[in-house]
Design a protein around this motif. Structure first.
Motif, PDB file in Angstrom:
ATOM      1  N   ALA A  71     -10.866  14.090   1.718  1.00  0.00           N
ATOM      2  CA  ALA A  71     -10.048  15.294   1.867  1.00  0.00           C
ATOM      3  C   ALA A  71      -8.871  15.207   0.913  1.00  0.00           C
ATOM      4  O   ALA A  71      -8.398  14.108   0.585  1.00  0.00           O
ATOM      5  CB  ALA A  71      -9.550  15.453   3.294  1.00  0.00           C
ATOM      6  N   GLU A  72      -8.401  16.364   0.474  1.00  0.00           N
ATOM      7  CA  GLU A  72      -7.241  16.428  -0.409  1.00  0.00           C
ATOM      8  C   GLU A  72      -6.091  17.123   0.302  1.00  0.00           C
ATOM      9  O   GLU A  72      -6.257  18.203   0.881  1.00  0.00           O
ATOM     10  CB  GLU A  72      -7.596  17.160  -1.706  1.00  0.00           C
ATOM     11  CG  GLU A  72      -8.574  16.382  -2.571  1.00  0.00           C
ATOM     12  CD  GLU A  72      -8.925  17.078  -3.864  1.00  0.00           C
ATOM     13  OE1 GLU A  72      -9.475  16.414  -4.765  1.00  0.00           O
ATOM     14  OE2 GLU A  72      -8.643  18.301  -3.966  1.00  0.00           O
ATOM     15  N   ASP A  78       4.653   4.980   3.521  1.00  0.00           N
ATOM     16  CA  ASP A  78       4.880   3.546   3.418  1.00  0.00           C
ATOM     17  C   ASP A  78       3.597   2.747   3.273  1.00  0.00           C
ATOM     18  O   ASP A  78       3.621   1.626   2.748  1.00  0.00           O
ATOM     19  CB  ASP A  78       5.617   3.020   4.657  1.00  0.00           C
ATOM     20  CG  ASP A  78       7.017   3.571   4.786  1.00  0.00           C
ATOM     21  OD1 ASP A  78       7.597   3.949   3.749  1.00  0.00           O
ATOM     22  OD2 ASP A  78       7.516   3.647   5.924  1.00  0.00           O
ATOM     23  N   ASN A  79       2.485   3.295   3.795  1.00  0.00           N
ATOM     24  CA  ASN A  79       1.297   2.464   3.878  1.00  0.00           C
ATOM     25  C   ASN A  79       0.039   3.302   3.999  1.00  0.00           C
ATOM     26  O   ASN A  79       0.091   4.503   4.306  1.00  0.00           O
ATOM     27  CB  ASN A  79       1.383   1.526   5.077  1.00  0.00           C
ATOM     28  CG  ASN A  79       0.849   0.142   4.738  1.00  0.00           C
ATOM     29  OD1 ASN A  79      -0.293   0.022   4.342  1.00  0.00           O
ATOM     30  ND2 ASN A  79       1.693  -0.873   4.894  1.00  0.00           N
ATOM     31  N   SER A  80      -1.092   2.662   3.775  1.00  0.00           N
ATOM     32  CA  SER A  80      -2.406   3.282   3.907  1.00  0.00           C
ATOM     33  C   SER A  80      -3.329   2.243   4.516  1.00  0.00           C
ATOM     34  O   SER A  80      -3.492   1.155   3.957  1.00  0.00           O
ATOM     35  CB  SER A  80      -2.922   3.722   2.535  1.00  0.00           C
ATOM     36  OG  SER A  80      -4.256   4.167   2.597  1.00  0.00           O
ATOM     37  N   ASN A 102       0.799  -1.221   0.000  1.00  0.00           N
ATOM     38  CA  ASN A 102       0.000   0.000   0.000  1.00  0.00           C
ATOM     39  C   ASN A 102       0.835   1.276   0.000  1.00  0.00           C
ATOM     40  O   ASN A 102       0.328   2.337   0.299  1.00  0.00           O
ATOM     41  CB  ASN A 102      -0.924   0.020   1.213  1.00  0.00           C
ATOM     42  CG  ASN A 102      -2.039  -0.994   1.099  1.00  0.00           C
ATOM     43  OD1 ASN A 102      -2.334  -1.463   0.015  1.00  0.00           O
ATOM     44  ND2 ASN A 102      -2.637  -1.345   2.223  1.00  0.00           N
ATOM     45  N   ALA A 103       2.130   1.199  -0.276  1.00  0.00           N
ATOM     46  CA  ALA A 103       2.971   2.391  -0.303  1.00  0.00           C
ATOM     47  C   ALA A 103       2.413   3.397  -1.303  1.00  0.00           C
ATOM     48  O   ALA A 103       1.961   3.043  -2.405  1.00  0.00           O
ATOM     49  CB  ALA A 103       4.400   2.018  -0.663  1.00  0.00           C
ATOM     50  N   LEU A 145      -2.714   9.030  -5.137  1.00  0.00           N
ATOM     51  CA  LEU A 145      -1.853  10.180  -5.389  1.00  0.00           C
ATOM     52  C   LEU A 145      -1.933  10.554  -6.854  1.00  0.00           C
ATOM     53  O   LEU A 145      -1.615   9.747  -7.738  1.00  0.00           O
ATOM     54  CB  LEU A 145      -0.410   9.848  -4.994  1.00  0.00           C
ATOM     55  CG  LEU A 145       0.656  10.914  -5.256  1.00  0.00           C
ATOM     56  CD1 LEU A 145       0.356  12.190  -4.473  1.00  0.00           C
ATOM     57  CD2 LEU A 145       2.042  10.380  -4.891  1.00  0.00           C
ATOM     58  N   ASN A 146      -2.370  11.790  -7.131  1.00  0.00           N
ATOM     59  CA  ASN A 146      -2.481  12.278  -8.491  1.00  0.00           C
ATOM     60  C   ASN A 146      -1.928  13.693  -8.576  1.00  0.00           C
ATOM     61  O   ASN A 146      -2.367  14.593  -7.841  1.00  0.00           O
ATOM     62  CB  ASN A 146      -3.944  12.287  -8.965  1.00  0.00           C
ATOM     63  CG  ASN A 146      -4.517  10.894  -9.100  1.00  0.00           C
ATOM     64  OD1 ASN A 146      -3.934  10.046  -9.774  1.00  0.00           O
ATOM     65  ND2 ASN A 146      -5.651  10.644  -8.458  1.00  0.00           N
ATOM     66  N   ASP A 147      -0.941  13.884  -9.467  1.00  0.00           N
ATOM     67  CA  ASP A 147      -0.360  15.213  -9.681  1.00  0.00           C
ATOM     68  C   ASP A 147       0.066  15.877  -8.380  1.00  0.00           C
ATOM     69  O   ASP A 147      -0.162  17.076  -8.156  1.00  0.00           O
ATOM     70  CB  ASP A 147      -1.356  16.120 -10.417  1.00  0.00           C
ATOM     71  CG  ASP A 147      -1.677  15.607 -11.813  1.00  0.00           C
ATOM     72  OD1 ASP A 147      -0.768  15.029 -12.454  1.00  0.00           O
ATOM     73  OD2 ASP A 147      -2.828  15.776 -12.250  1.00  0.00           O
TER      74      ASP A 147
END
Length: 467
Positions: free
Chosen positions: A179-180, A14-16, A8-9, A30-32
């Motif tokens: 949330a972002e 490292d993880n989620s 899940n890095a 993760l985007n842009d």
């Protein structure tokens, strides 16, 4: 804790994973350069948490985590949270500190100082935040909002590895919120900074929730609480007034008295303020109108440090050194002969009247360690109020006569120096029980003078930080 998979890095983390028994699983992508995190969970509060956590581990003593935070959707619950977090473990009841942005704009430093303890908070003075940071300096955690300290700090006694990252909690177990987090940065600092900040705070004595009135980038001290909800503080020899709710400070005209120290306070009717002034050398006591004006000298001898008004407003109690010996003294507010109340060798300090005028409470090292005592105004009936392992200073009795607040240092600390870890303690004068209501970095200047709210529900104080 939810399941942890090393697959899940994401980005710098490292993880989620989900923390606690959430009903709806969270996720992160993760985007842009922006982390979009979704999470459910009942709350991050009380003795355990439920939320989604995007994390990595850090072992450094000095580091900072920062991010811009926004809620891209309208959301369901006003108390939904997006936060930066430092945790001792991934267990739901772990010790932690976070800076949390709520759906309704509230921004708070939240913390649990030990496993399974109740969560407490220090609310930021403002509402809303574009950018937040969580800063670790040794064992103390600070929060910044839009680049400035949010107020208060927490001593998180974790050592070694901690879990650091991004969190989202919906505050509604049946709902997933989003949330972002953008401009996310994790910085390992080789050296701690040393810029001083003073946080003027209030605390509710029942909930122990704290709120920041304002953070100053200079040394300020010793708040008094007025009947119209302002706080009077001193700094750099002058007095200032600021609304309890926050805002800009206004200077108080003290005339020729431009060396005011942290021993000042309002008369029972609120019309006058007594000050301890060092403009012309050693401290002397003067009084002036509470709205400002020309000061009038009360004590002809020095050094004299004001600490209390009698309930009828006729007499002042103070600490003074005469013939090489410190003691508690009283003097008519109009001036005249002073009366010595205590005579023991050593230091007696911090006298404050009980609301009924029957006693003067004070701190004394006559037992070998600074402790709280009380005495009749005529010097009779001396009592040791309580015996503790700490060094206890500045007793202040609530206006309703039910509580005594005081500052406690570690037992081996001499005097009342600044830059120390201290606690605010509260004694129930009806049953004699004592409990800690706040831990902070402070000491000198934190609560030297009476700072109770008129309704006896809150206290004002100052904490400090070097960032």
């Amino acid at each position: 804790m939810g399941s942890v998979s090393q697959s899940n890095a994401i980005g710098i983390f490292d993880n989620s994973t989900d923390i606690g028994p959430v009903e709806r699983p969270g996720a992160a992508e993760l985007n842009d350069g922006t982390y979009r995190v979704s999470g459910a969970g009942t709350n991050m509060w009380f003795q355990r948490d439920e939320f989604h956590f995007v994390w990595t581990t850090v072992t450094a003593e000095n580091f900072s985590l920062s991010s811009d935070i926004r809620f891209p959707l309208a959301g369901v619950d006003a108390h939904r949270k997006a936060a930066l977090v430092i945790r001792e473990s991934l267990e739901p009841d772990a010790a932690y500190a976070d800076i949390a942005v709520h759906g309704d704009g509230l921004v708070s430093l939240q913390y649990r100082t030990s496993t399974g303890a109740v969560t407490r908070e220090v609310q930021s003075a403002g509402v809303g935040a574009e950018s937040v940071s969580l800063v670790r300096r040794g064992d103390r955690i600070h929060a910044l909002v839009d680049g400035a300290p949010s107020g208060g700090s927490v001593k998180l006694g974790t050592s070694g590895t901690v879990y650091v990252g991004l969190a989202v909690c919906s505050h509604n177990p049946a709902v997933t919120e989003v949330a972002e987090f953008s401009n996310v940065g994790l910085s390992i600092d080789e050296m701690a900074c040393h810029t001083l900040y003073s946080s003027l705070e209030t605390i509710d004595i029942h909930s122990t929730d704290r709120r920041t009135t304002r953070v100053f980038d200079r040394w300020i001290e010793a708040p008094n609480w007025t009947d119209d909800d302002r706080l009077i503080i001193n700094g750099e020899g002058r007095l200032y007034s600021i609304p309890v709710a926050g805002g800009e400070e206004a200077p108080l005209d003290t005339g020729s008295a431009i060396g005011c120290n942290n021993d000042h306070g309002l008369s029972p009717d609120g019309k006058w303020i007594a000050i301890s002034d060092q403009s012309e050398g050693e401290s002397v006591i003067r009084i002036l109108p509470a709205a400002g004006g020309a000061p009038r000298l009360v004590t002809g001898s020095a050094p004299s440090y004001w600490h209390g008004w009698s309930p009828d407003g006729s007499t002042l109690a103070y600490c003074a050194k005469r013939d090489g010996q410190w003691g508690i003294f009283t003097i008519p507010v109009e001036g005249g002969p002073e009366a010595r109340v205590t005579t023991a060798p050593g230091l007696d300090d911090g006298p404050d009247y009980s609301p009924d005028g029957a006693y003067i409470y004070f701190n004394s090292d006559r037992t070998g360690r600074m402790q709280i005592h009380r005495v009749r105004p005529d010097g009779t009936g001396l009592e040791h109020v309580l015996e503790t392992d700490t060094a206890d200073w500045f007793p202040h009795i609530s206006p309703d006569g039910r509580w005594m607040a005081f500052v406690a240092y570690d037992g081996d600390v001499q005097g009342h120096p600044r830059d120390k870890d201290v606690t605010l303690q509260l004694m129930n004068l009806q049953d004699g029980t004592v409990r800690e209501i706040a831990e902070l970095f402070g000491g000198q200047g934190t609560m030297n003078v009476p700072s109770w709210s008129p309704d006896s529900s809150r206290l004002a104080f100052v904490s400090y930080a070097y960032l």
